[in-house]
Scaffold this motif. Structure first.
Motif, short mmCIF file in Angstrom:
data_model
loop_
_atom_site.label_atom_id
_atom_site.label_comp_id
_atom_site.label_asym_id
_atom_site.label_seq_id
_atom_site.Cartn_x
_atom_site.Cartn_y
_atom_site.Cartn_z
N VAL A 99 19.82 51.35 -10.08
CA VAL A 99 19.67 52.70 -9.55
C VAL A 99 20.05 52.66 -8.08
O VAL A 99 19.51 51.86 -7.31
N CYS A 134 14.33 56.65 -12.43
CA CYS A 134 13.91 55.48 -13.21
C CYS A 134 13.17 55.89 -14.48
O CYS A 134 13.35 55.28 -15.54
N THR A 135 12.36 56.92 -14.38
CA THR A 135 11.64 57.43 -15.55
C THR A 135 12.61 57.91 -16.61
O THR A 135 12.46 57.60 -17.80
N LYS A 158 14.38 54.92 -18.31
CA LYS A 158 13.47 54.25 -19.25
C LYS A 158 13.27 55.10 -20.51
O LYS A 158 13.22 54.57 -21.62
N VAL A 218 15.57 49.37 -16.06
CA VAL A 218 15.94 49.48 -14.66
C VAL A 218 15.93 48.07 -14.08
O VAL A 218 14.89 47.42 -14.03
N THR A 222 16.48 48.85 -7.73
CA THR A 222 16.92 49.99 -6.94
C THR A 222 17.60 49.45 -5.69
O THR A 222 17.04 48.59 -5.02
N ILE A 250 7.83 52.36 -5.22
CA ILE A 250 8.78 51.92 -6.25
C ILE A 250 8.45 50.49 -6.68
O ILE A 250 8.39 50.18 -7.87
N ILE A 262 9.48 47.93 -10.06
CA ILE A 262 10.93 47.96 -9.88
C ILE A 262 11.26 47.34 -8.52
O ILE A 262 10.80 47.83 -7.49
#
Length: 180
Positions: free
Chosen positions: A121, A136-137, A140, A146, A149, A164, A169
């Motif tokens: 991401v 991210c949600t 998933k 993920v 980031t 985060i 993540i």
């Protein structure tokens, strides 16, 4: 050409009191007028991910698109877009996130990623983390994983990167700026 944080920060601008009083806006647009700076940033990210097993880059609206498209091209992987609500055609999935005053939403096309994909991401800046966590949600929920980031700028005082990371993540930022 190696990454030179001082050079990159010298190219960027800080605009005080924009978009509202008390905010120090970190303007990355001058980086796009400086081929040396853009190459340094792009190369730094590409080198980080060249030997990983990421399958996609999910880039968040809109400045992140400019750097992540270079990355996706060089890594030879798909670039999928995370956009503000109402900006993508076709069937989408969306998630709301909290703003300082109210909410906003981001969305992705439902066929952007699937089960088994490992997604990086990417956003240009992490402030409170709401946009990244919403993206991210969605990823998933579409069945993908993920990987991490990545961002050009982290504003750690706003707590987004910490939020985060607390969600499990990893976060990678090239630059950090203290304060708002």
């Amino acid at each position: 050409m190696s990454f030179d944080e001082c050079y990159i920060k010298s190219v960027m601008r800080t605009i005080p009191d924009w978009p509202e009083p008390g905010v120090m806006f970190r303007d990355i647009t001058p980086l796009f007028k400086d081929p040396k700076a853009l190459r340094m940033i792009s190369d730094e990210f590409i080198q980080r991910y060249i030997d990983t097993d990421i399958t996609h880059i999910a880039s968040i609206d809109a400045r992140g698109f400019l750097i992540s498209s270079i990355m996706a091209y060089q890594l030879n992987i798909p670039l999928v877009l995370v956009r503000k609500k109402g900006k993508l055609p076709g069937k989408t999935i969306q998630r709301e996130y909290a703003l300082e005053y109210g909410t906003a939403a981001v969305e992705m096309q439902i066929d952007a990623v699937t089960e088994g994909d490992k997604v990086l991401v990417f956003d240009d800046l992490i402030a409170t983390g709401g946009t990244v966590l919403a993206a991210c949600t969605i990823i998933k929920e579409l069945g993908a994983e993920v990987y991490e980031t990545a961002t050009l700028i982290d504003l750690p005082d706003l707590g987004g990167s910490e939020k985060i990371q607390q969600s499990g993540i990893p976060v990678h930022a090239l630059l950090a700026y203290e304060g708002l």
